[in-house]
Design an enzyme around this catalytic site. Structure first.
Site, PDB file in Angstrom:
ATOM      1  N   ARG A 138       6.703  -3.707  35.187  1.00 41.56           N
ATOM      2  CA  ARG A 138       6.982  -4.229  33.826  1.00 41.56           C
ATOM      3  C   ARG A 138       7.600  -3.153  32.922  1.00 41.56           C
ATOM      4  O   ARG A 138       7.277  -3.045  31.744  1.00 41.56           O
ATOM      5  CB  ARG A 138       5.711  -4.790  33.166  1.00 41.56           C
ATOM      6  CG  ARG A 138       5.023  -5.853  33.940  1.00 41.56           C
ATOM      7  CD  ARG A 138       5.869  -7.113  34.188  1.00 41.56           C
ATOM      8  NE  ARG A 138       5.170  -7.947  35.132  1.00 41.56           N
ATOM      9  CZ  ARG A 138       5.402  -7.899  36.466  1.00 41.56           C
ATOM     10  NH1 ARG A 138       6.335  -7.126  36.985  1.00 41.56           N
ATOM     11  NH2 ARG A 138       4.714  -8.661  37.278  1.00 41.56           N
ATOM     12  N   GLU A 189       1.631  -5.906  27.369  1.00 38.38           N
ATOM     13  CA  GLU A 189       2.899  -6.158  28.069  1.00 38.38           C
ATOM     14  C   GLU A 189       3.884  -6.758  27.069  1.00 38.38           C
ATOM     15  O   GLU A 189       5.068  -6.453  27.070  1.00 38.38           O
ATOM     16  CB  GLU A 189       2.651  -7.142  29.223  1.00 38.38           C
ATOM     17  CG  GLU A 189       3.915  -7.537  29.959  1.00 38.38           C
ATOM     18  CD  GLU A 189       3.627  -8.394  31.190  1.00 38.38           C
ATOM     19  OE1 GLU A 189       2.606  -8.174  31.865  1.00 38.38           O
ATOM     20  OE2 GLU A 189       4.435  -9.292  31.463  1.00 38.38           O
ATOM     21  N   SER A 192       1.215 -13.489  29.986  1.00 31.78           N
ATOM     22  CA  SER A 192       0.144 -12.484  30.038  1.00 31.78           C
ATOM     23  C   SER A 192       0.387 -11.465  28.933  1.00 31.78           C
ATOM     24  O   SER A 192       1.451 -10.846  28.893  1.00 31.78           O
ATOM     25  CB  SER A 192       0.145 -11.769  31.385  1.00 31.78           C
ATOM     26  OG  SER A 192      -0.117 -12.696  32.398  1.00 31.78           O
TER      27      SER A 192
HETATM   28  C1  LIG Z   1       4.194 -19.125  30.132  1.00 33.79           C
HETATM   29  C2  LIG Z   1       4.740 -17.746  30.430  1.00 33.79           C
HETATM   30  C3  LIG Z   1       4.654 -17.230  31.715  1.00 33.79           C
HETATM   31  C4  LIG Z   1       5.172 -15.965  32.006  1.00 33.79           C
HETATM   32  N1  LIG Z   1       5.063 -15.485  33.280  1.00 33.79           N
HETATM   33  C5  LIG Z   1       5.568 -14.266  33.577  1.00 33.79           C
HETATM   34  C6  LIG Z   1       5.471 -13.755  34.912  1.00 33.79           C
HETATM   35  O1  LIG Z   1       4.980 -14.395  35.822  1.00 33.79           O
HETATM   36  N2  LIG Z   1       5.985 -12.517  35.135  1.00 33.79           N
HETATM   37  C7  LIG Z   1       6.562 -11.769  34.162  1.00 33.79           C
HETATM   38  O2  LIG Z   1       7.018 -10.651  34.437  1.00 33.79           O
HETATM   39  N3  LIG Z   1       6.648 -12.232  32.897  1.00 33.79           N
HETATM   40  C8  LIG Z   1       6.177 -13.445  32.579  1.00 33.79           C
HETATM   41  N4  LIG Z   1       6.266 -13.912  31.299  1.00 33.79           N
HETATM   42  C9  LIG Z   1       6.853 -13.066  30.248  1.00 33.79           C
HETATM   43  C10 LIG Z   1       8.361 -13.237  30.058  1.00 33.79           C
HETATM   44  O3  LIG Z   1       8.805 -14.524  30.465  1.00 33.79           O
HETATM   45  C11 LIG Z   1       9.160 -12.162  30.808  1.00 33.79           C
HETATM   46  O4  LIG Z   1       8.799 -10.864  30.380  1.00 33.79           O
HETATM   47  C12 LIG Z   1      10.672 -12.355  30.616  1.00 33.79           C
HETATM   48  O5  LIG Z   1      11.341 -11.462  31.460  1.00 33.79           O
HETATM   49  C13 LIG Z   1      11.135 -12.106  29.179  1.00 33.79           C
HETATM   50  O6  LIG Z   1      12.474 -12.575  29.070  1.00 33.79           O
HETATM   51  P1  LIG Z   1      13.052 -13.120  27.687  1.00 33.79           P
HETATM   52  O7  LIG Z   1      14.480 -13.487  27.910  1.00 33.79           O
HETATM   53  O8  LIG Z   1      12.189 -14.180  27.131  1.00 33.79           O
HETATM   54  O9  LIG Z   1      12.992 -11.808  26.817  1.00 33.79           O
HETATM   55  P2  LIG Z   1      12.571 -11.663  25.289  1.00 33.79           P
HETATM   56  O10 LIG Z   1      11.120 -11.979  25.144  1.00 33.79           O
HETATM   57  O11 LIG Z   1      13.522 -12.406  24.431  1.00 33.79           O
HETATM   58  O12 LIG Z   1      12.796 -10.111  25.103  1.00 33.79           O
HETATM   59  C14 LIG Z   1      11.998  -9.157  25.783  1.00 33.79           C
HETATM   60  C15 LIG Z   1      12.640  -7.779  25.561  1.00 33.79           C
HETATM   61  O13 LIG Z   1      13.883  -7.759  26.257  1.00 33.79           O
HETATM   62  C16 LIG Z   1      14.946  -7.374  25.377  1.00 33.79           C
HETATM   63  N5  LIG Z   1      16.145  -8.076  25.828  1.00 33.79           N
HETATM   64  C17 LIG Z   1      16.319  -9.413  25.985  1.00 33.79           C
HETATM   65  N6  LIG Z   1      17.554  -9.679  26.428  1.00 33.79           N
HETATM   66  C18 LIG Z   1      18.184  -8.489  26.559  1.00 33.79           C
HETATM   67  C19 LIG Z   1      19.504  -8.090  26.959  1.00 33.79           C
HETATM   68  N7  LIG Z   1      20.423  -8.991  27.327  1.00 33.79           N
HETATM   69  N8  LIG Z   1      19.799  -6.778  26.971  1.00 33.79           N
HETATM   70  C20 LIG Z   1      18.893  -5.843  26.574  1.00 33.79           C
HETATM   71  N9  LIG Z   1      17.647  -6.155  26.171  1.00 33.79           N
HETATM   72  C21 LIG Z   1      17.299  -7.462  26.174  1.00 33.79           C
HETATM   73  C22 LIG Z   1      14.480  -7.798  23.997  1.00 33.79           C
HETATM   74  O14 LIG Z   1      15.088  -7.033  22.984  1.00 33.79           O
HETATM   75  C23 LIG Z   1      12.977  -7.540  24.079  1.00 33.79           C
HETATM   76  O15 LIG Z   1      12.662  -6.208  23.754  1.00 33.79           O
HETATM   77  C24 LIG Z   1       5.763 -15.191  30.976  1.00 33.79           C
HETATM   78  C25 LIG Z   1       5.870 -15.714  29.683  1.00 33.79           C
HETATM   79  C26 LIG Z   1       5.366 -16.980  29.402  1.00 33.79           C
HETATM   80  C27 LIG Z   1       5.492 -17.524  28.014  1.00 33.79           C
END
Ligand SMILES: Cc1cc2nc3c(=O)[nH]c(=O)nc-3n(C[C@H](O)[C@H](O)[C@H](O)COP(=O)(O)OP(=O)(O)OC[C@H]3O[C@@H](n4cnc5c(N)ncnc54)[C@H](O)[C@@H]3O)c2cc1C
Length: 306
Positions: free
Chosen positions: A177, A297, A227
């Site tokens: 992560r 996280e 999480s």
């Molecule tokens: C129901 C649920 C289940 C989940 N299960 C998992 C799981 O099994 N495993 C897991 O690892 N995570 C899980 N997550 C967490 C999350 O989905 C992941 O961490 C995911 O990768 C975040 O992606 P996002 O596009 O939503 O990023 P965001 O939440 O929008 O951003 C996260 C970070 O990434 C940065 N960012 C986003 N896009 C870019 C880009 N293009 N370039 C540079 N920086 C960027 C943002 O600035 C921010 O700091 C879960 C979340 C939920 C709500």
């Protein structure tokens, strides 16, 4: 810094009006349904436009923040100053042989299902992660024994000066992560994944199994950020929280899920402040009960309300 009118004008030189939103509430764009407003919320639909927005921000000394699907973020109730860049318009997925190129705004779930359609194996783990490709690379997202690090070959990014670079996977220091993207200030534009040929029925069986596990264990009926805490060495965060009798507890409209103790859900119109205080309640209680520090996280960004 230039006036608001001048910044708007400069943005209009880069983007059409329907790609620029002023004072946009971020609760409309985050999975947790939390957060104050962004001064400027922009949705570029070309790599050049992303580069130009970065150069504008540098010129005007405006902060800018990337937003993916907002599924690992809590935006504070005071919102975010400067420019929010959402790459949701950049979502093409292309396949050549065993390689998939996915643009940053594509949902990693869609990338995983595209791999299934193409009979390629390696991205089954991502079939239920509700983030974008950019957010998944930033977080080195993973589940059920797989992570982005296992399949990433290279990625195209924009650096803080607005230059376009293609970097190999090891340039991102991907760990549990973690990536070095926050320190480097890269904007991820696309990722190239290398997969292996597989059989549709076998890949589908894994996807169905993981989907069943996720749906039966996670409180997907409520907004959340998944999480909240990383796995502490030697423990499971969810078990520590459960054994601290925190399920069902929280502050305001936020609550530690009764279905999965590792999740805090937005149960009843929570504010970001409720959510953050609920996280602190969990951290303090687990520390007092078991002496274990829970590291977040989920990322918290933005400003406190005035
Ligand atoms: C129901 C649920 C289940 C989940 N299960 C998992 C799981 O099994 N495993 C897991 O690892 N995570 C899980 N997550 C967490 C999350 O989905 C992941 O961490 C995911 O990768 C975040 O992606 P996002 O596009 O939503 O990023 P965001 O939440 O929008 O951003 C996260 C970070 O990434 C940065 N960012 C986003 N896009 C870019 C880009 N293009 N370039 C540079 N920086 C960027 C943002 O600035 C921010 O700091 C879960 C979340 C939920 C709500």
């Amino acid at each position: 810094m230039a006036t608001n009118a001048s910044i708007e004008q400069q943005l209009q030189q880069i983007l059409d009006d329907d790609h620029i939103m002023i004072n946009e509430p971020l609760r409309n764009h985050t999975y947790t349904k939390l957060g104050g407003a962004a001064d400027y919320f922009v949705t570029p639909s070309s790599y050049e436009a992303v580069q130009e927005v970065v150069k504008l921000a540098n010129r005007e000394q405006l902060p800018f923040t990337l937003l993916g699907n907002g599924s690992n973020l809590i935006v504070k109730d005071g919102g975010i100053r400067g420019i929010i860049l959402s790459l949701k318009e950049l979502k093409d997925i292309t396949v050549e042989g065993n390689e998939m190129i996915a643009q940053s705004g594509a949902r990693i779930i869609d990338v995983s299902y595209r791999a299934l359609d193409e009979q390629l194996t390696g991205l089954e783990f991502a079939c239920g992660i509700p983030g974008t490709v950019g957010g998944a690379l930033f977080m080195n997202a993973g589940a059920y024994g797989g992570e982005i690090k296992d399949v990433l070959k290279e990625a195209v990014v924009v650096d803080p000066d607005g230059n376009l670079l293609t970097l190999s996977a090891d340039a991102f220091d991907l760990q549990y992560r973690h990536s070095n993207i926050p320190e480097k200030g890269y904007i991820v534009l696309e990722a190239l994944f290398v997969l292996k040929p597989g059989q549709y029925d076998n890949i589908k069986a894994v996807v169905d199994d993981l989907t069943y596990k996720r749906e039966s264990k996670q409180p997907l009926e409520y907004p959340s950020c998944g999480s909240v805490f990383k796995r502490p060495p030697g423990y499971f965060a969810g078990k520590l929280i459960q054994d601290s009798h925190l399920q069902g507890k929280g502050v305001g409209g936020a609550e530690v899920s009764t279905k999965h103790a590792g999740f805090i859900v937005n149960k009843n119109n929570a504010t970001a402040t409720d959510y953050i205080q609920s996280i602190e309640l969990v951290q303090n209680t687990v520390k007092e009960t078991f002496g274990v520090d829970l590291e977040r996280e989920v990322r918290i960004i933005g400003e406190d309300p005035e």
